[in-house]
Design a protein around this motif. Sequence first.
Motif, PDB file in Angstrom:
ATOM      1  N   VAL A 257       0.977  -1.029  -0.256  1.00 45.82           N
ATOM      2  CA  VAL A 257      -0.024  -0.273   0.209  1.00 45.82           C
ATOM      3  C   VAL A 257       0.698   0.911   0.032  1.00 45.82           C
ATOM      4  N   ALA A 258       0.397   1.800  -0.892  1.00 46.47           N
ATOM      5  CA  ALA A 258       1.837   3.193  -0.794  1.00 46.47           C
ATOM      6  C   ALA A 258       1.010   4.379   0.106  1.00 46.47           C
ATOM      7  N   ASP A 259      -0.072   4.679   0.153  1.00 45.98           N
ATOM      8  CA  ASP A 259      -0.444   5.407   0.765  1.00 45.98           C
ATOM      9  C   ASP A 259      -1.110   5.643   2.054  1.00 45.98           C
ATOM     10  N   PRO A 260      -1.365   4.454   3.014  1.00 47.52           N
ATOM     11  CA  PRO A 260      -3.010   4.073   3.725  1.00 47.52           C
ATOM     12  C   PRO A 260      -3.787   5.131   4.020  1.00 47.52           C
ATOM     13  N   GLN A 261      -3.198   6.607   3.718  1.00 46.89           N
ATOM     14  CA  GLN A 261      -4.298   7.810   4.387  1.00 46.89           C
ATOM     15  C   GLN A 261      -4.900   8.091   3.023  1.00 46.89           C
TER      16      GLN A 261
ATOM     17  N   ALA B 297      -9.493 -13.963   9.223  1.00 45.79           N
ATOM     18  CA  ALA B 297      -9.066 -13.210   8.374  1.00 45.79           C
ATOM     19  C   ALA B 297      -8.209 -12.405   9.169  1.00 45.79           C
ATOM     20  N   TYR B 298      -6.741 -12.188   9.607  1.00 50.07           N
ATOM     21  CA  TYR B 298      -6.149 -11.757   9.730  1.00 50.07           C
ATOM     22  C   TYR B 298      -5.302 -10.350   9.149  1.00 50.07           C
ATOM     23  N   LEU B 299      -5.725  -9.005   9.177  1.00 55.32           N
ATOM     24  CA  LEU B 299      -4.054  -7.932   8.844  1.00 55.32           C
ATOM     25  C   LEU B 299      -3.925  -7.342   9.488  1.00 55.32           C
ATOM     26  N   ASN B 300      -2.125  -7.500   9.021  1.00 54.72           N
ATOM     27  CA  ASN B 300      -1.137  -7.280   9.826  1.00 54.72           C
ATOM     28  C   ASN B 300      -0.860  -7.830  11.877  1.00 54.72           C
ATOM     29  N   GLY B 301      -1.237  -9.304  11.636  1.00 56.06           N
ATOM     30  CA  GLY B 301      -1.236 -10.041  12.316  1.00 56.06           C
ATOM     31  C   GLY B 301      -2.698  -9.811  13.736  1.00 56.06           C
TER      32      GLY B 301
ATOM     33  N   LEU C  46      -3.116  -0.423   8.182  1.00 53.15           N
ATOM     34  CA  LEU C  46      -2.147  -0.709   7.264  1.00 53.15           C
ATOM     35  C   LEU C  46      -1.081  -0.186   7.312  1.00 53.15           C
ATOM     36  N   ASN C  47       0.117  -0.097   7.472  1.00 56.80           N
ATOM     37  CA  ASN C  47       1.076   0.169   6.843  1.00 56.80           C
ATOM     38  C   ASN C  47       1.762   0.824   5.476  1.00 56.80           C
ATOM     39  N   ALA C  48       2.063   2.217   5.492  1.00 51.34           N
ATOM     40  CA  ALA C  48       2.993   2.275   4.310  1.00 51.34           C
ATOM     41  C   ALA C  48       3.551   1.521   3.808  1.00 51.34           C
ATOM     42  N   GLY C  49       3.520   0.830   2.087  1.00 48.15           N
ATOM     43  CA  GLY C  49       4.572  -0.763   2.074  1.00 48.15           C
ATOM     44  C   GLY C  49       4.316  -1.735   2.108  1.00 48.15           C
ATOM     45  N   GLU C  50       4.684  -2.895   2.956  1.00 47.10           N
ATOM     46  CA  GLU C  50       4.019  -4.405   2.641  1.00 47.10           C
ATOM     47  C   GLU C  50       3.092  -4.847   4.665  1.00 47.10           C
ATOM     48  N   ASN C  51       2.245  -5.153   3.590  1.00 45.02           N
ATOM     49  CA  ASN C  51       1.167  -5.494   4.148  1.00 45.02           C
ATOM     50  C   ASN C  51       1.322  -6.485   4.357  1.00 45.02           C
ATOM     51  N   LEU C  52       0.728  -8.032   5.325  1.00 46.30           N
ATOM     52  CA  LEU C  52       0.625  -9.069   5.034  1.00 46.30           C
ATOM     53  C   LEU C  52      -1.924  -9.246   5.464  1.00 46.30           C
ATOM     54  N   LEU C  53      -2.016  -9.791   4.732  1.00 45.07           N
ATOM     55  CA  LEU C  53      -3.441 -10.598   4.237  1.00 45.07           C
ATOM     56  C   LEU C  53      -2.961 -12.161   4.555  1.00 45.07           C
TER      57      LEU C  53
END
Length: 182
Positions: free
Chosen positions: A100-104, A121-125, A164-171
């Motif tokens: 994700v380039a820009d979570p905002q 389901a988990y987003l970034n843990g 959400l992070n700027a950059g790498e994320n995990l689903l």
Amino acid sequence: MHSVRLAFCFLALLGMWARGDDISLVRVGEAWHYYRGTNEPSSPVTAWRQLVGFDDSSWPEGESAFSTTDYSDTAEATLWNQLAPSPLSRSFYLRHTFTVADPQAVKWLVLRLDYTHGFVAYLNGQEILRRGLTNDPVAHDDYAAYHFGGAAEEFDVSSFSGLLNAGENLLSIQVHTAVTNP
């Protein structure tokens, strides 16, 4: 025979809905790392769903959608019943990283799934959605409540966009079969 079927798309809707500024953060057909739940995939049991500190490089990789049964009316890319080892387990664990380039800029998050049985389901843990499973944490050998799939459902998980992070994320998704079919 129990069947588990899972196809999904994770959408981020940017800007105004009427403009159609929607993008898929995770698309059907992309590669995922998966683990057959014949035992817990990690110690502690929650480590597998974390973005940092867990290495899934030894897990097999397959394209979504996933299924244990070859449904003639669908196009599952990865059939778990054709994968070693046997026998089938009650659960599968899935991990997919995305950027994700820009979570905002993300205004809405929608998780679209066609599933049979149950999942978490988990987003970034962090847990963002669960259906058909009650234990916390869910063990690898827990059974889910039965749910008949066949049509995708859309779940609004926008309240979790702050994860959400700027950059790498995990689903990451934990999928379980039901004890019986109706």
